[in-house]
Design an enzyme around this catalytic site. Sequence first.
Site, mmCIF file in Angstrom:
data_model
loop_
_atom_site.group_PDB
_atom_site.id
_atom_site.type_symbol
_atom_site.label_atom_id
_atom_site.label_comp_id
_atom_site.label_asym_id
_atom_site.label_seq_id
_atom_site.Cartn_x
_atom_site.Cartn_y
_atom_site.Cartn_z
ATOM 1 N N GLU A 1 21.301 15.591 9.151
ATOM 2 C CA GLU A 1 21.722 15.838 7.773
ATOM 3 C C GLU A 1 22.678 14.735 7.325
ATOM 4 O O GLU A 1 23.444 14.189 8.128
ATOM 5 C CB GLU A 1 22.395 17.201 7.664
ATOM 6 C CG GLU A 1 21.453 18.365 7.875
ATOM 7 C CD GLU A 1 22.143 19.706 7.784
ATOM 8 O OE1 GLU A 1 21.421 20.724 7.820
ATOM 9 O OE2 GLU A 1 23.382 19.748 7.664
ATOM 10 N N GLN B 1 5.944 10.196 -12.208
ATOM 11 C CA GLN B 1 5.528 11.604 -12.234
ATOM 12 C C GLN B 1 6.235 12.280 -13.402
ATOM 13 O O GLN B 1 7.076 13.161 -13.239
ATOM 14 C CB GLN B 1 5.870 12.281 -10.904
ATOM 15 C CG GLN B 1 5.141 11.672 -9.716
ATOM 16 C CD GLN B 1 5.418 12.416 -8.429
ATOM 17 O OE1 GLN B 1 5.462 13.637 -8.405
ATOM 18 N NE2 GLN B 1 5.615 11.674 -7.347
ATOM 19 N N HIS C 1 9.986 3.891 -16.721
ATOM 20 C CA HIS C 1 8.530 3.779 -16.826
ATOM 21 C C HIS C 1 8.029 4.313 -18.167
ATOM 22 O O HIS C 1 7.089 3.756 -18.743
ATOM 23 C CB HIS C 1 7.880 4.525 -15.671
ATOM 24 C CG HIS C 1 6.404 4.304 -15.565
ATOM 25 N ND1 HIS C 1 5.842 3.042 -15.455
ATOM 26 C CD2 HIS C 1 5.360 5.175 -15.571
ATOM 27 C CE1 HIS C 1 4.532 3.151 -15.386
ATOM 28 N NE2 HIS C 1 4.204 4.414 -15.460
ATOM 29 N N ASP D 1 -1.543 -3.632 -18.681
ATOM 30 C CA ASP D 1 -2.183 -2.341 -18.967
ATOM 31 C C ASP D 1 -1.566 -1.773 -20.250
ATOM 32 O O ASP D 1 -0.589 -2.310 -20.785
ATOM 33 C CB ASP D 1 -2.058 -1.351 -17.802
ATOM 34 C CG ASP D 1 -0.617 -1.116 -17.379
ATOM 35 O OD1 ASP D 1 0.299 -1.251 -18.225
ATOM 36 O OD2 ASP D 1 -0.387 -0.778 -16.204
ATOM 37 N N LYS E 1 -7.177 -2.246 -18.166
ATOM 38 C CA LYS E 1 -7.284 -1.940 -16.740
ATOM 39 C C LYS E 1 -7.953 -0.587 -16.543
ATOM 40 O O LYS E 1 -7.624 0.383 -17.209
ATOM 41 C CB LYS E 1 -5.880 -1.924 -16.113
ATOM 42 C CG LYS E 1 -5.846 -1.591 -14.637
ATOM 43 C CD LYS E 1 -4.409 -1.549 -14.121
ATOM 44 C CE LYS E 1 -3.676 -0.331 -14.618
ATOM 45 N NZ LYS E 1 -2.337 -0.203 -14.013
ATOM 46 N N THR F 1 2.013 -2.243 -5.959
ATOM 47 C CA THR F 1 1.010 -2.738 -5.012
ATOM 48 C C THR F 1 0.586 -4.175 -5.307
ATOM 49 O O THR F 1 -0.160 -4.760 -4.526
ATOM 50 C CB THR F 1 -0.249 -1.856 -5.058
ATOM 51 O OG1 THR F 1 -0.868 -1.992 -6.357
ATOM 52 C CG2 THR F 1 0.086 -0.399 -4.797
#
Length: 308
Positions: free
Chosen positions: A42, A100, A133, A172, A195, A226
Amino acid sequence: MERKNSFLLFSGSSNKTLAKELASNLQTSLGRVRIGKFPDCETEIEILETVRGKDVFVLQSIARKPNEYLMELFIMIDALKRASAKSIQVIIPYYGYARQDRRHVNRVPITARLVANLLETAGATRLMTMDLHTDQIQGFFTIPTDNLSAQEVLLAALQKESLVDVTVVSPDIGSNKMAMRYAKALNGEIALVHKVRINGKNVSDGGLLGNVFGKNVVIVDDICATYETLRLAASVCQKHGAKRIVGLVTHAVLPRAKKIPGVERLFVTNSIPAENVEKDVEMVSIAPLLAKAILRTLSGESVSSLSP
């Protein structure tokens, strides 16, 4: 010994090099904190400074080991809150889980919102981040949130290339807004690579909207995870007759900042530390920009004016 300045700057373990540069720009030293592990693995945090009644800034990028660094940050914020800090202003240059940010299919989480909730619950009173993002993530917070842009530092680094007759390319649709800002600053044209994403790692060429023939091309993107998106964009621009191709990226998530086929020179910020930087890749420090934002926050001046 207790410090005399009214604010303190602490750092988690994710980006110590940037934290030291930031402290140098602010003409201060990093607050002393002990970060370790208990025998059961921890996270253990102990603040070794008096923070009572002081404005505290905590720097932590959420990349490479996002779960570990997030937990470390939550615990540090809680420790500072319990030590009676006046304010706890969190600097997250790279906001982990930012991609996300919506439910693209049923029964999936909106993790970017969850991270926002956890930061506030831990005790953060303000957030400073860079090139989120998506802009909608700012709306996930109820505390003041400053989304800085790396445009100023990246364009300053680009000046040495002496580019004229520029076309700024968005690799993109998601980066189109950013590309428009850069095109305006460079007094250039804009183009978009269409893209087609095959899966989480692979993309294919869907074509080019705009003209890059005989042009000096600047490809801009917020996140390079990537390198496939940049590689594809460079390949498309080469096929359509681009003269030179340069890349500007805010966040390079992979530990190896590598040269991309077709990209003559790549500029990335140090929002995430790079363990290996290849030739023709330049790391651009965001420390001076973060320092300006911190000083404006402390003096009650506008921080949003730092972003285009």
